[in-house]
Write an enzyme that holds these catalytic residues in place. Structure first.
Site, short mmCIF file in Angstrom:
data_model
loop_
_atom_site.label_atom_id
_atom_site.label_comp_id
_atom_site.label_asym_id
_atom_site.label_seq_id
_atom_site.Cartn_x
_atom_site.Cartn_y
_atom_site.Cartn_z
N ARG A 50 -17.73 4.13 -10.47
CA ARG A 50 -16.27 4.02 -10.59
C ARG A 50 -15.76 2.73 -9.94
O ARG A 50 -14.83 2.09 -10.45
CB ARG A 50 -15.59 5.25 -9.98
N LYS A 149 -9.06 2.53 -9.22
CA LYS A 149 -8.80 2.88 -7.81
C LYS A 149 -8.57 1.57 -7.06
O LYS A 149 -9.48 1.00 -6.45
CB LYS A 149 -9.99 3.68 -7.25
N GLU A 182 -0.81 14.82 -10.12
CA GLU A 182 -1.78 14.87 -9.01
C GLU A 182 -1.07 14.86 -7.67
O GLU A 182 0.17 14.81 -7.61
CB GLU A 182 -2.81 13.74 -9.11
N1 PLP Z 1 -6.11 11.13 -7.06
C1 PLP Z 1 -5.86 10.09 -6.23
C2 PLP Z 1 -4.61 9.32 -6.40
C3 PLP Z 1 -6.80 9.74 -5.25
O1 PLP Z 1 -6.58 8.71 -4.43
C4 PLP Z 1 -7.96 10.53 -5.10
C5 PLP Z 1 -8.95 10.26 -4.06
O2 PLP Z 1 -9.46 9.24 -3.87
C6 PLP Z 1 -8.19 11.59 -5.98
C7 PLP Z 1 -7.23 11.87 -6.95
C8 PLP Z 1 -9.43 12.41 -5.89
O3 PLP Z 1 -10.56 11.69 -6.35
P1 PLP Z 1 -12.01 11.96 -5.81
O4 PLP Z 1 -12.29 13.40 -6.00
O5 PLP Z 1 -12.88 11.10 -6.66
O6 PLP Z 1 -12.03 11.56 -4.39
#
Ligand code: PLP
Length: 295
Positions: A50, A149, A182
């Site tokens: 990712r 991200k 989210e």
């Molecule tokens: N949504 C956002 C905005 C995030 O910053 C994160 C975490 O990093 C997640 C969802 C959850 O993602 P992950 O399970 O890959 O950590």
């Protein structure tokens, strides 16, 4: 604490980046949050993938191979003698000038930090969180792809600030059309009145969480019905159960949203089952940090 920075392992006090780094000046860069459980790094390859996908979208050249990132991640843990840890891998555009142009930045900066994290106090995993919906809306997926991200987390910070101003530990965000998408740093699931597990689909404008995807797999293994389907605040209020997922948050139950009780006000059976499955799964998986222990 020893930190990896541009090919070196340095004490955290000496690990410094330039004030001309475009990560600092413009939020131009990408990152990952990763966890190690009992000496194994959970879903490390997926996180590295990712990271590269986010960088690819931004045409940000990571000056290390995936294997080198992986090896340096393990080395940071070893140098700090960590077995259970939270790892932050950051790739910023690097040092440039005061203009926006990324072409002026000759080499990306890579930093890997390992530390402990406790996002929510332990008791909330037992009793569940009370959360609110933020008035801040999700940035449109048509203008800024939420699956990147990136180092630009201002929107998420505004959401987190709204939560704390409302006296809550977390807030969920709606997209421009009013669908729940989210949390500030987590994905959301509900159990609806048919007993189905529902989570917003990636196209709605979420970061497609690695924890989210693991939870979907674990739920399917348990023969639960899982739907990736848009839902509204009303669906959330009348849900039987609700929980959030994320690398830092892990799985955490939600028992009230905007002061509406969810289910009977305590973590429900599907949530508890998936929390337990996740903890077992996370401890069985992962890239070993100390391979000699595996023998
Ligand atoms: N949504 C956002 C905005 C995030 O910053 C994160 C975490 O990093 C997640 C969802 C959850 O993602 P992950 O399970 O890959 O950590």
């Amino acid at each position: 604490m020893q930190v990896y920075i541009d090919g070196q392992f340095l004490p955290q006090e000496e690990a410094k980046i330039s004030v001309f780094d475009h990560g600092f000046l413009y939020g131009d860069g990408v990152f990952e949050g990763i966890r190690a459980y009992e000496g194994r790094v959970f879903k490390l390859e997926e996180h590295i993938e990712r990271l590269y996908e986010s960088a690819h979208h931004l045409m940000l050249q990571i000056p290390l191979t995936r294997e080198e990132i992986l090896e340096n991640t393990l080395e940071v843990l070893r140098r700090n003698e960590l077995r259970d840890a939270y790892i932050r891998t950051v790739v910023s555009r690097g040092r440039g000038d005061l203009g926006l142009d990324p072409k002026k930045c000759s080499q990306a900066t890579v930093v890997i930090i390992a530390d402990h994290i406790s996002l929510f106090p332990r008791e909330y995993y037992e009793q569940g969180l009370s959360i609110v919906t933020a008035t801040t809306r999700q940035r449109g997926a048509d203008t800024q792809e939420p699956r990147i991200k990136s180092l630009n987390y201002l929107n998420n910070i505004l959401i987190k600030m709204e939560a704390s101003q409302a006296g809550a530990m977390e807030a969920v965000v709606l997209n421009a059309r009013g669908y729940v998408v989210e949390g500030s740093g987590s994905n959301i699931f509900i159990v609806n009145k048919k007993g189905e597990l529902v989570t917003p689909p990636a196209y709605l404008g979420i970061l497609e969480g690695i924890t989210r995807n693991v939870v979907i797999e674990l739920a399917m293994e348990e023969d639960l019905v899982v739907r990736e389907q848009p839902f509204t605040r009303h669906d959330l209020y009348i849900a039987r159960e609700c929980f959030l997922t994320g690398t830092a948050a892990e799985l955490i139950p939600v028992v009230s949203v905007d002061r509406r009780q969810i289910g009977n006000g305590s973590p429900g059976p599907q949530t508890r089952l998936l929390m337990q499955k996740f903890q077992q799964y996370a401890r069985r998986q992962g890239v070993p940090v100390y391979p000699q222990e595996e023998k």
